[in-house]
Design a protein around this motif. Structure first.
Motif, PDB file in Angstrom:
ATOM      1  N   ILE A 126       0.831  -1.204   0.000  1.00  0.00           N
ATOM      2  CA  ILE A 126       0.000   0.000   0.000  1.00  0.00           C
ATOM      3  C   ILE A 126       0.865   1.252   0.000  1.00  0.00           C
ATOM      4  CG2 ILE A 126      -0.252   0.176   2.507  1.00  0.00           C
ATOM      5  CD1 ILE A 126      -3.181   1.008   1.994  1.00  0.00           C
ATOM      6  N   GLU A 127       2.101   1.141   0.484  1.00  0.00           N
ATOM      7  CA  GLU A 127       3.010   2.287   0.472  1.00  0.00           C
ATOM      8  C   GLU A 127       3.276   2.752  -0.959  1.00  0.00           C
ATOM      9  OE1 GLU A 127       5.526   1.178   4.538  1.00  0.00           O
ATOM     10  OE2 GLU A 127       6.543   1.244   2.589  1.00  0.00           O
ATOM     11  N   VAL A 128       3.288   1.828  -1.909  1.00  0.00           N
ATOM     12  CA  VAL A 128       3.488   2.190  -3.313  1.00  0.00           C
ATOM     13  C   VAL A 128       2.307   3.020  -3.807  1.00  0.00           C
ATOM     14  CG1 VAL A 128       3.760   1.315  -5.657  1.00  0.00           C
ATOM     15  CG2 VAL A 128       4.881   0.148  -3.747  1.00  0.00           C
ATOM     16  N   LEU A 129       1.091   2.621  -3.446  1.00  0.00           N
ATOM     17  CA  LEU A 129      -0.101   3.338  -3.888  1.00  0.00           C
ATOM     18  C   LEU A 129      -0.129   4.751  -3.314  1.00  0.00           C
ATOM     19  CD1 LEU A 129      -2.758   0.487  -3.547  1.00  0.00           C
ATOM     20  CD2 LEU A 129      -1.265   1.033  -5.488  1.00  0.00           C
ATOM     21  N   HIS A 130       0.312   4.900  -2.055  1.00  0.00           N
ATOM     22  CA  HIS A 130       0.410   6.222  -1.449  1.00  0.00           C
ATOM     23  C   HIS A 130       1.515   7.042  -2.129  1.00  0.00           C
ATOM     24  CE1 HIS A 130      -2.414   6.068   1.882  1.00  0.00           C
ATOM     25  NE2 HIS A 130      -1.954   4.878   2.247  1.00  0.00           N
ATOM     26  N   SER A 131       2.650   6.398  -2.360  1.00  0.00           N
ATOM     27  CA  SER A 131       3.820   7.097  -2.871  1.00  0.00           C
ATOM     28  C   SER A 131       3.607   7.669  -4.264  1.00  0.00           C
ATOM     29  CB  SER A 131       5.017   6.135  -2.894  1.00  0.00           C
ATOM     30  OG  SER A 131       6.162   6.736  -3.440  1.00  0.00           O
ATOM     31  N   MET A 132       2.895   6.956  -5.131  1.00  0.00           N
ATOM     32  CA  MET A 132       2.750   7.414  -6.512  1.00  0.00           C
ATOM     33  C   MET A 132       1.621   8.428  -6.683  1.00  0.00           C
ATOM     34  SD  MET A 132       1.136   4.046  -8.362  1.00  0.00           S
ATOM     35  CE  MET A 132      -0.607   3.633  -8.282  1.00  0.00           C
ATOM     36  N   LYS A 133       0.707   8.512  -5.731  1.00  0.00           N
ATOM     37  CA  LYS A 133      -0.484   9.349  -5.886  1.00  0.00           C
ATOM     38  C   LYS A 133      -0.165  10.827  -6.098  1.00  0.00           C
ATOM     39  CE  LYS A 133      -5.227   9.368  -4.170  1.00  0.00           C
ATOM     40  NZ  LYS A 133      -5.535  10.786  -3.916  1.00  0.00           N
ATOM     41  N   PRO A 134       0.815  11.411  -5.388  1.00  0.00           N
ATOM     42  CA  PRO A 134       1.100  12.831  -5.614  1.00  0.00           C
ATOM     43  C   PRO A 134       1.612  13.148  -7.017  1.00  0.00           C
ATOM     44  CG  PRO A 134       2.027  12.091  -3.523  1.00  0.00           C
ATOM     45  CD  PRO A 134       1.600  10.867  -4.269  1.00  0.00           C
ATOM     46  N   PHE A 135       2.063  12.139  -7.748  1.00  0.00           N
ATOM     47  CA  PHE A 135       2.612  12.359  -9.086  1.00  0.00           C
ATOM     48  C   PHE A 135       1.594  12.062 -10.190  1.00  0.00           C
ATOM     49  CE2 PHE A 135       6.006  11.210  -6.150  1.00  0.00           C
ATOM     50  CZ  PHE A 135       6.780  12.362  -6.229  1.00  0.00           C
ATOM     51  N   LEU A 136       0.363  11.761  -9.790  1.00  0.00           N
ATOM     52  CA  LEU A 136      -0.714  11.515 -10.748  1.00  0.00           C
ATOM     53  C   LEU A 136      -1.603  12.743 -10.840  1.00  0.00           C
ATOM     54  CD1 LEU A 136      -1.716   7.885  -9.701  1.00  0.00           C
ATOM     55  CD2 LEU A 136      -0.159   8.587 -11.538  1.00  0.00           C
ATOM     56  N   LYS A 137      -1.942  13.138 -12.049  1.00  0.00           N
ATOM     57  CA  LYS A 137      -2.833  14.269 -12.242  1.00  0.00           C
ATOM     58  C   LYS A 137      -4.224  13.934 -11.704  1.00  0.00           C
ATOM     59  CE  LYS A 137      -0.399  15.750 -16.427  1.00  0.00           C
ATOM     60  NZ  LYS A 137      -0.481  15.946 -17.901  1.00  0.00           N
ATOM     61  N   PRO A 138      -4.986  14.921 -11.266  1.00  0.00           N
ATOM     62  CA  PRO A 138      -6.350  14.643 -10.802  1.00  0.00           C
ATOM     63  C   PRO A 138      -7.149  13.895 -11.864  1.00  0.00           C
ATOM     64  CG  PRO A 138      -5.727  16.901 -10.296  1.00  0.00           C
ATOM     65  CD  PRO A 138      -4.630  16.347 -11.160  1.00  0.00           C
ATOM     66  N   GLY A 139      -7.745  12.790 -11.462  1.00  0.00           N
ATOM     67  CA  GLY A 139      -8.525  11.974 -12.391  1.00  0.00           C
ATOM     68  C   GLY A 139      -7.709  10.975 -13.185  1.00  0.00           C
ATOM     69  N   ALA A 140      -6.403  10.904 -12.933  1.00  0.00           N
ATOM     70  CA  ALA A 140      -5.555   9.939 -13.640  1.00  0.00           C
ATOM     71  C   ALA A 140      -6.014   8.513 -13.363  1.00  0.00           C
ATOM     72  CB  ALA A 140      -4.100  10.104 -13.224  1.00  0.00           C
ATOM     73  N   MET A 141      -5.992   7.682 -14.402  1.00  0.00           N
ATOM     74  CA  MET A 141      -6.413   6.290 -14.244  1.00  0.00           C
ATOM     75  C   MET A 141      -5.241   5.402 -13.853  1.00  0.00           C
ATOM     76  SD  MET A 141      -8.319   3.722 -16.944  1.00  0.00           S
ATOM     77  CE  MET A 141      -6.836   3.098 -17.732  1.00  0.00           C
ATOM     78  N   VAL A 142      -5.495   4.519 -12.915  1.00  0.00           N
ATOM     79  CA  VAL A 142      -4.506   3.547 -12.462  1.00  0.00           C
ATOM     80  C   VAL A 142      -4.993   2.156 -12.836  1.00  0.00           C
ATOM     81  CG1 VAL A 142      -3.357   2.567 -10.451  1.00  0.00           C
ATOM     82  CG2 VAL A 142      -3.813   5.022 -10.542  1.00  0.00           C
ATOM     83  N   SER A 143      -4.114   1.383 -13.480  1.00  0.00           N
ATOM     84  CA  SER A 143      -4.437  -0.005 -13.823  1.00  0.00           C
ATOM     85  C   SER A 143      -3.433  -0.925 -13.145  1.00  0.00           C
ATOM     86  CB  SER A 143      -4.391  -0.210 -15.331  1.00  0.00           C
ATOM     87  OG  SER A 143      -4.579  -1.580 -15.656  1.00  0.00           O
TER      88      SER A 143
END
Length: 272
Positions: A126-143
């Protein structure tokens, strides 16, 4: 394919393993990518890019993408650069950074993120999911595509295969991974603050109706299981004879007209 932040990586980094990753990606390509659409994106973040096995498919299917691959193991990055160069992809299309995905420090923001067979190898994924979130634009899709190894089943039952598989998965737990992490994707994404989370189960249910595909997938699975053999033997978890017995049993299953191969992975789609 591996963002290996454990002290040991069950598949290892041998040259033959690096090639297996590319072959595996092609065998299982359609069940994964038939449900992924990055056509509306430009900049994609790939976590655990490994030797570029999935990167290659992403660029072939979505040639407009510019991909940043994050990988922890430098040997994998070297192989990925070699593979991308051989395919004609330069730094304008893909570049790789050596970082721990749980502690990302990136200079760009992304329209989407892609993870495939990565979180199974990482303690506290889950640390990976937290870590990458600030670098995703609002509404960015994650697969995210991940393993659910308890679903593996063959008919007829072969102890040589299933006992080895149990040892393989237990050892992955011992070194900090989670071979059932796919089952937790939805809850982890919710806890990490992602929205519009959806899950699907993909994979294989093959029998005598698809003899060629069944043979191909059994061979792929034998190679997957064999990739863990060097470390398992080194650690005293299995013997060389047990490895050979597993391989022989899968070869026999592969040629049986009435044999069955079953396995399900889990795919999650969510939005930042």
């Amino acid at each position: 394919m591996s963002e290996s932040t454990t002290t040991k990586y069950i598949h290892g980094y041998l040259d033959e393993e690096q090639e297996r990753l590319r072959e595996q990606a092609l065998v299982i390509e359609n069940p994964i990518y038939d449900f992924i659409d990055f056509s509306g994106m430009k900049k994609l973040l790939e976590i655990g890019s490994g030797v570029g096995a999935q990167t290659e498919i992403l660029l072939r299917r979505f040639p407009h993408l510019e991909i940043t691959g994050v990988e922890y193991e430098t040997k994998q990055i070297s192989k990925a650069l070699e593979n991308m160069a051989a395919l004609g992809y330069g730094p304008d299309k893909v570049h790789f950074v050596q970082q721990d995905a749980r502690r990302l420090q990136l200079s760009d923001s992304y329209d989407g993120a892609f993870l495939c067979w990565v979180l199974e190898h990482i303690p506290n994924p889950i640390e990976v999911l937290h870590s990458m979130k600030p670098f995703l634009k609002p509404g960015a899709m994650v697969s995210i595509t991940e393993v659910f190894n308890k679903t593996f089943y063959t008919y007829p039952y072969r102890a040589e295969v299933m006992d080895y598989w149990e040892t393989y998965n237990q050892y992955q737990v011992e070194i900090g991974g989670d071979p059932q992490v796919g089952a937790r994707l939805g809850e982890m994404l919710r806890e990490a603050g992602y929205s519009h989370i959806s899950l699907r189960s993909g994979g294989f249910h093959l029998d005598g109706r698809e003899p060629e595909e069944k043979r191909t997938v059994f061979e792929y699975w034998k190679n997957l299981m064999s990739s863990g053999a060097p470390l398992l033997v080194q650690e005293g978890k299995v013997t060389e004879s047990q490895v050979k017995a597993m391989q022989s049993a899968i070869d026999e299953l592969k040629e049986m007209a009435d044999s069955v191969f079953y396995y399900r992975f889990i795919q999650a789609t969510a939005f930042a």
